[in-house]
Design an enzyme around this catalytic site. Structure first.
Site, PDB file in Angstrom:
ATOM      1  N   LYS A 189       0.884  -1.301  -0.019  1.00 54.26           N
ATOM      2  CA  LYS A 189       0.017  -0.010   0.119  1.00 54.26           C
ATOM      3  C   LYS A 189       0.950   1.221   0.126  1.00 54.26           C
ATOM      4  O   LYS A 189       0.654   2.145  -0.834  1.00 54.26           O
ATOM      5  CB  LYS A 189      -1.027   0.096   1.330  1.00 54.26           C
ATOM      6  CG  LYS A 189      -1.746  -1.014   1.182  1.00 54.26           C
ATOM      7  CD  LYS A 189      -2.994  -1.088   2.777  1.00 54.26           C
ATOM      8  CE  LYS A 189      -2.031  -1.080   3.881  1.00 54.26           C
ATOM      9  NZ  LYS A 189      -1.457  -2.278   4.034  1.00 54.26           N
ATOM     10  N   ARG A 241      -9.163   1.180   8.782  1.00 51.88           N
ATOM     11  CA  ARG A 241      -8.920  -0.088   9.021  1.00 51.88           C
ATOM     12  C   ARG A 241      -9.944  -0.904   9.608  1.00 51.88           C
ATOM     13  O   ARG A 241      -9.866  -2.110   9.847  1.00 51.88           O
ATOM     14  CB  ARG A 241      -7.581  -0.115   9.994  1.00 51.88           C
ATOM     15  CG  ARG A 241      -6.171  -0.395   9.079  1.00 51.88           C
ATOM     16  CD  ARG A 241      -5.285  -0.472   9.988  1.00 51.88           C
ATOM     17  NE  ARG A 241      -4.026  -1.123   9.704  1.00 51.88           N
ATOM     18  CZ  ARG A 241      -3.135  -0.642   9.245  1.00 51.88           C
ATOM     19  NH1 ARG A 241      -2.714   0.644   8.948  1.00 51.88           N
ATOM     20  NH2 ARG A 241      -1.686  -1.127   9.096  1.00 51.88           N
ATOM     21  N   ARG A 260      11.678  -5.527   4.815  1.00 50.62           N
ATOM     22  CA  ARG A 260      11.210  -4.155   4.613  1.00 50.62           C
ATOM     23  C   ARG A 260      12.268  -3.170   5.270  1.00 50.62           C
ATOM     24  O   ARG A 260      12.705  -3.386   6.459  1.00 50.62           O
ATOM     25  CB  ARG A 260       9.862  -3.818   5.294  1.00 50.62           C
ATOM     26  CG  ARG A 260       9.590  -2.450   5.161  1.00 50.62           C
ATOM     27  CD  ARG A 260       8.186  -1.980   5.141  1.00 50.62           C
ATOM     28  NE  ARG A 260       7.102  -2.586   6.297  1.00 50.62           N
ATOM     29  CZ  ARG A 260       6.071  -2.569   6.434  1.00 50.62           C
ATOM     30  NH1 ARG A 260       5.232  -1.986   5.306  1.00 50.62           N
ATOM     31  NH2 ARG A 260       5.278  -3.043   7.328  1.00 50.62           N
ATOM     32  N   ARG A 265      11.354  -1.083  10.924  1.00 45.68           N
ATOM     33  CA  ARG A 265      10.344  -0.680  11.785  1.00 45.68           C
ATOM     34  C   ARG A 265      10.281  -1.962  13.156  1.00 45.68           C
ATOM     35  O   ARG A 265      10.269  -3.090  12.747  1.00 45.68           O
ATOM     36  CB  ARG A 265       9.108  -0.871  11.033  1.00 45.68           C
ATOM     37  CG  ARG A 265       8.911   0.361  10.353  1.00 45.68           C
ATOM     38  CD  ARG A 265       7.563   0.280   9.430  1.00 45.68           C
ATOM     39  NE  ARG A 265       6.528  -0.287  10.079  1.00 45.68           N
ATOM     40  CZ  ARG A 265       5.035  -0.384   9.483  1.00 45.68           C
ATOM     41  NH1 ARG A 265       5.039   0.349   8.311  1.00 45.68           N
ATOM     42  NH2 ARG A 265       4.207  -0.876  10.123  1.00 45.68           N
ATOM     43  N   ARG A 324      -0.325  -8.993  13.413  1.00 45.29           N
ATOM     44  CA  ARG A 324      -1.038  -8.062  12.561  1.00 45.29           C
ATOM     45  C   ARG A 324      -1.778  -8.404  11.447  1.00 45.29           C
ATOM     46  O   ARG A 324      -2.630  -7.732  11.101  1.00 45.29           O
ATOM     47  CB  ARG A 324       0.318  -6.996  12.079  1.00 45.29           C
ATOM     48  CG  ARG A 324       0.988  -6.166  12.952  1.00 45.29           C
ATOM     49  CD  ARG A 324       2.166  -5.567  12.545  1.00 45.29           C
ATOM     50  NE  ARG A 324       2.054  -4.595  11.457  1.00 45.29           N
ATOM     51  CZ  ARG A 324       2.956  -3.993  10.659  1.00 45.29           C
ATOM     52  NH1 ARG A 324       4.028  -4.564  11.000  1.00 45.29           N
ATOM     53  NH2 ARG A 324       2.557  -3.303   9.645  1.00 45.29           N
TER      54      ARG A 324
HETATM   55  P1  ADP Z   1       2.201  -1.908   3.308  1.00 52.50           P
HETATM   56  O1  ADP Z   1       2.187  -0.296   3.233  1.00 52.50           O
HETATM   57  O2  ADP Z   1       0.963  -2.523   2.763  1.00 52.50           O
HETATM   58  O3  ADP Z   1       2.423  -2.401   4.484  1.00 52.50           O
HETATM   59  P2  ADP Z   1       4.813  -1.644   1.670  1.00 52.50           P
HETATM   60  O4  ADP Z   1       4.605  -0.771   0.612  1.00 52.50           O
HETATM   61  O5  ADP Z   1       5.536  -1.053   3.002  1.00 52.50           O
HETATM   62  O6  ADP Z   1       3.513  -2.373   2.237  1.00 52.50           O
HETATM   63  O7  ADP Z   1       5.542  -2.917   1.231  1.00 52.50           O
HETATM   64  C1  ADP Z   1       6.138  -3.898   2.094  1.00 52.50           C
HETATM   65  C2  ADP Z   1       7.390  -4.402   1.801  1.00 52.50           C
HETATM   66  O8  ADP Z   1       7.247  -5.247   0.424  1.00 52.50           O
HETATM   67  C3  ADP Z   1       8.301  -3.323   1.507  1.00 52.50           C
HETATM   68  O9  ADP Z   1       9.680  -3.899   1.901  1.00 52.50           O
HETATM   69  C4  ADP Z   1       8.248  -3.087   0.025  1.00 52.50           C
HETATM   70  O10 ADP Z   1       9.566  -2.580  -0.637  1.00 52.50           O
HETATM   71  C5  ADP Z   1       8.086  -4.592  -0.603  1.00 52.50           C
HETATM   72  N1  ADP Z   1       7.241  -4.602  -1.872  1.00 52.50           N
HETATM   73  C6  ADP Z   1       5.979  -3.562  -1.941  1.00 52.50           C
HETATM   74  N2  ADP Z   1       5.674  -4.093  -3.301  1.00 52.50           N
HETATM   75  C7  ADP Z   1       6.245  -5.133  -3.724  1.00 52.50           C
HETATM   76  C8  ADP Z   1       6.077  -6.009  -4.882  1.00 52.50           C
HETATM   77  N3  ADP Z   1       5.316  -5.761  -5.689  1.00 52.50           N
HETATM   78  N4  ADP Z   1       6.753  -7.045  -4.983  1.00 52.50           N
HETATM   79  C9  ADP Z   1       7.818  -7.200  -4.036  1.00 52.50           C
HETATM   80  N5  ADP Z   1       7.834  -6.649  -2.825  1.00 52.50           N
HETATM   81  C10 ADP Z   1       7.067  -5.543  -2.571  1.00 52.50           C
HETATM   82  P1  AMP Z   2       1.153   0.625   9.035  1.00 51.58           P
HETATM   83  O1  AMP Z   2       2.060   1.611   8.806  1.00 51.58           O
HETATM   84  O2  AMP Z   2      -0.125   1.261   8.147  1.00 51.58           O
HETATM   85  O3  AMP Z   2       1.571  -0.637   8.668  1.00 51.58           O
HETATM   86  O4  AMP Z   2       0.398   0.678  10.507  1.00 51.58           O
HETATM   87  C1  AMP Z   2       1.292   0.492  11.405  1.00 51.58           C
HETATM   88  C2  AMP Z   2       0.444   0.334  12.829  1.00 51.58           C
HETATM   89  O5  AMP Z   2      -0.151   1.569  13.223  1.00 51.58           O
HETATM   90  C3  AMP Z   2      -0.710  -0.609  12.672  1.00 51.58           C
HETATM   91  O6  AMP Z   2      -0.402  -2.138  12.824  1.00 51.58           O
HETATM   92  C4  AMP Z   2      -1.520  -0.031  13.673  1.00 51.58           C
HETATM   93  O7  AMP Z   2      -1.007  -0.628  15.312  1.00 51.58           O
HETATM   94  C5  AMP Z   2      -1.513   1.494  13.571  1.00 51.58           C
HETATM   95  N1  AMP Z   2      -2.360   2.028  12.822  1.00 51.58           N
HETATM   96  C6  AMP Z   2      -2.168   2.548  11.425  1.00 51.58           C
HETATM   97  N2  AMP Z   2      -3.427   2.900  11.054  1.00 51.58           N
HETATM   98  C7  AMP Z   2      -4.242   2.746  11.873  1.00 51.58           C
HETATM   99  C8  AMP Z   2      -5.909   2.767  11.704  1.00 51.58           C
HETATM  100  N3  AMP Z   2      -6.325   3.263  10.425  1.00 51.58           N
HETATM  101  N4  AMP Z   2      -6.339   2.254  12.729  1.00 51.58           N
HETATM  102  C9  AMP Z   2      -5.892   1.758  13.725  1.00 51.58           C
HETATM  103  N5  AMP Z   2      -4.642   1.454  13.767  1.00 51.58           N
HETATM  104  C10 AMP Z   2      -3.901   1.815  12.812  1.00 51.58           C
END
Ligand code: ADP
Ligand code: AMP
Length: 213
Positions: A13, A88, A127, A160, A171
């Site tokens: 995302k 969420r 990541r 992270r 999660r």
């Molecule tokens: P989210 O925001 O949904 O938690 P991220 O955008 O941070 O996910 O992506 C999670 C991890 O996967 C990151 O390390 C990112 O670089 C990697 N990633 C994102 N898109 C892809 C893809 N299409 N294929 C492989 N790895 C990906």
């Molecule tokens: P993210 O960076 O989107 O993966 O979010 C990291 C963490 O932040 C999540 O696991 C939740 O604990 C908290 N969080 C982020 N967005 C929300 C949301 N919309 N509602 C509740 N918790 C959230």
């Protein structure tokens, strides 16, 4: 254009929201990034949010909804935004819908990035995130030009705290229980678009731009 990104944690995302923000010149709003900035600055909000984030649980709606609605009322959001990590829960989605409809407005797209759970755990362990600009990389799948340094702003990348395997599993469980129902919510609203998230980041973005036009 007002867009919501859906998908499991690690589905991509943030990666795609940054691409969309750049391409369509709208702000990228990540509630996770807002919470992490608050944790870093030691604010009261950050201290509260951290308790939940460390457990892989959701921060309560009472805290999250107000924070997001404030953010989207800022002037840079007038022409739209891409929301990453919000909503969420169903109450979050309902509050957003109600706040928008007060101004005769609504969301344009909810884009669900589909990735199976097995793939998610691999992604999270590799990541690396930029604590300054929110850039997201992967040590294998999406490398930086210089190891450990953000391509965009030159800041040293971090892993992270909630990307440890134990937290990733809770999660994912939280996602299936509380967030996945949003897929049907937006299907019923008639704005759901699904893209395959298992292909390369570039290919995922191509599919996203085909949806957005
Ligand atoms: P989210 O925001 O949904 O938690 P991220 O955008 O941070 O996910 O992506 C999670 C991890 O996967 C990151 O390390 C990112 O670089 C990697 N990633 C994102 N898109 C892809 C893809 N299409 N294929 C492989 N790895 C990906
Ligand atoms: P993210 O960076 O989107 O993966 O979010 C990291 C963490 O932040 C999540 O696991 C939740 O604990 C908290 N969080 C982020 N967005 C929300 C949301 N919309 N509602 C509740 N918790 C959230």
């Amino acid at each position: 254009m007002k867009i919501v990104m859906l998908g499991a944690p690690g589905a991509g995302k943030g990666t795609q929201a940054l691409n969309i923000a750049k391409e369509y010149d709208i702000p990228h709003i990540s509630t996770g990034d807002i919470f992490r900035a608050n944790i870093k600055n030691g604010t009261e909000l950050g201290i509260k949010a951290k308790e939940y984030m460390d457990q892989g649980a959701l921060v309560p709606d009472e805290i999250t909804i107000g924070m997001l609605l404030n953010r989207i009322s800022e002037s840079d959001c007038e022409n739209g935004y891409v929301l990453d990590g919000f909503p969420r829960t169903i109450p979050q989605a309902e509050s957003l819908r109600a706040a928008l409809s007060e101004n005769g407005d609504k969301l344009d797209y909810a884009i669900d990035i589909e990735v199976p759970d097995e793939e998610i755990t691999k992604r999270m362990s590799g990541r690396r995130s930029c604590p300054k600009c929110g850039g997201t990389y992967h040590i294998e799948f999406n490398k930086t030009k210089v190891e450990g340094i953000c391509d965009v702003c030159g800041t040293e990348l971090i892993q992270r705290a909630d990307d440890k395997p134990e937290t990733v599993l809770s999660r994912l469980e939280t996602y299936h229980k509380q967030t996945q129902p949003l897929i049907d919510f937006y299907k019923e609203e008639g704005i759901l678009e699904t893209v395959d998230g298992t292909v390369s980041p570039k290919e995922v973005f191509k599919a996203v731009t085909e949806v957005l036009g």
